[in-house]
Design a protein around this motif. Structure first.
Motif, PDB file in Angstrom:
ATOM      1  N   GLU A  72       0.832  -1.216   0.000  1.00 13.35           N
ATOM      2  CA  GLU A  72       0.000   0.000   0.000  1.00 13.35           C
ATOM      3  C   GLU A  72       0.861   1.258   0.000  1.00 13.35           C
ATOM      4  O   GLU A  72       0.566   2.220  -0.696  1.00 13.35           O
ATOM      5  N   HIS A  73       1.936   1.239   0.773  1.00 13.66           N
ATOM      6  CA  HIS A  73       2.828   2.399   0.842  1.00 13.66           C
ATOM      7  C   HIS A  73       3.481   2.648  -0.521  1.00 13.66           C
ATOM      8  O   HIS A  73       3.532   3.794  -0.987  1.00 13.66           O
ATOM      9  N   ALA A  74       3.980   1.591  -1.159  1.00 13.40           N
ATOM     10  CA  ALA A  74       4.619   1.735  -2.472  1.00 13.40           C
ATOM     11  C   ALA A  74       3.627   2.247  -3.505  1.00 13.40           C
ATOM     12  O   ALA A  74       3.952   3.141  -4.303  1.00 13.40           O
ATOM     13  N   LEU A  75       2.410   1.721  -3.500  1.00 10.60           N
ATOM     14  CA  LEU A  75       1.387   2.159  -4.449  1.00 10.60           C
ATOM     15  C   LEU A  75       1.026   3.629  -4.238  1.00 10.60           C
ATOM     16  O   LEU A  75       0.962   4.410  -5.190  1.00 10.60           O
ATOM     17  N   ASP A  76       0.816   4.023  -2.986  1.00  3.21           N
ATOM     18  CA  ASP A  76       0.473   5.415  -2.690  1.00  3.21           C
ATOM     19  C   ASP A  76       1.585   6.372  -3.101  1.00  3.21           C
ATOM     20  O   ASP A  76       1.338   7.408  -3.721  1.00  3.21           O
ATOM     21  N   GLU A  77       2.812   6.055  -2.746  1.00  2.00           N
ATOM     22  CA  GLU A  77       3.935   6.931  -3.074  1.00  2.00           C
ATOM     23  C   GLU A  77       4.156   7.039  -4.577  1.00  2.00           C
ATOM     24  O   GLU A  77       4.413   8.120  -5.093  1.00  2.00           O
ATOM     25  N   GLY A 114      -0.155  10.730 -14.916  1.00  2.00           N
ATOM     26  CA  GLY A 114      -1.433  10.053 -14.773  1.00  2.00           C
ATOM     27  C   GLY A 114      -1.515   9.179 -13.535  1.00  2.00           C
ATOM     28  O   GLY A 114      -0.568   9.026 -12.778  1.00  2.00           O
ATOM     29  N   TYR A 115      -2.692   8.601 -13.361  1.00  2.12           N
ATOM     30  CA  TYR A 115      -2.993   7.771 -12.203  1.00  2.12           C
ATOM     31  C   TYR A 115      -2.597   6.319 -12.463  1.00  2.12           C
ATOM     32  O   TYR A 115      -2.782   5.807 -13.559  1.00  2.12           O
ATOM     33  N   ILE A 116      -2.066   5.661 -11.453  1.00  2.00           N
ATOM     34  CA  ILE A 116      -1.728   4.231 -11.541  1.00  2.00           C
ATOM     35  C   ILE A 116      -2.785   3.458 -10.765  1.00  2.00           C
ATOM     36  O   ILE A 116      -2.963   3.674  -9.565  1.00  2.00           O
ATOM     37  N   SER A 117      -3.467   2.564 -11.441  1.00  2.00           N
ATOM     38  CA  SER A 117      -4.484   1.763 -10.762  1.00  2.00           C
ATOM     39  C   SER A 117      -3.816   0.618 -10.012  1.00  2.00           C
ATOM     40  O   SER A 117      -2.677   0.237 -10.295  1.00  2.00           O
TER      41      SER A 117
END
Length: 151
Positions: free
Chosen positions: A91-96, A107-110
């Motif tokens: 979750e931390h890696a995805l958010d950062e 852009g946004y990364i899903s």
């Protein structure tokens, strides 16, 4: 009469081609490619197609960004191919990474895109405990059970 040659026909160190990811035996310490064709492809600028076997050179853009940020790293120095894993929780890696990509206007990364990039590059998940820590926890649990039975 001379003794037969006991050296194998293809002596050398086993290596991974940085272009195609194939395993090959190298006669030289400095070789990077399995064949002249792969060497020429690399010199022409063709993108590596090796996937996880090619290491960081074959990673997707998402995984390369994680590697640069320090969120992905090698966890073993495996002889043929090192194993890479997340160094922080998922979750931390995805958010950062989402924050960085949005900040740069990429852009946004899903979540699905992020998960697929990690899977395709062979990146393992984040583990909080070492094998020694897991064994210590088991020992402590057994001690607590013994103390309960004794009282």
């Amino acid at each position: 009469m001379t003794s037969p040659n006991t050296t194998p026909a293809r002596a050398g160190r086993e290596r991974i081609c940085t272009q195609c990811g194939a395993t090959y035996r190298s006669q030289r310490n400095s070789s990077l490619y399995c064949s002249p064709a792969c060497r020429k492809k690399a010199n022409r600028g063709t993108a590596p197609t090796g996937g996880p076997a090619a290491g960081p050179a074959g990673f997707t853009v998402i995984t390369k960004a994680l590697l640069v940020a320090g969120y992905v790293g090698p966890i073993t120095g495996g002889k043929p191919v090192p194993v890479y894993a997340l160094t922080v929780p998922f979750e931390h890696a995805l958010d950062e990474l989402s924050f960085q990509f949005n900040r740069k206007g990429w852009g946004y990364i899903s979540r699905d895109e992020f998960t697929e990039a990690l899977r395709s590059d062979g990146i393992q998940g984040f583990a909080t405990r070492s094998p020694a820590a897991v064994e210590e926890k088991r020992w402590q649990d057994r001690q607590r059970q013994r103390e309960k039975r004794a009282t």
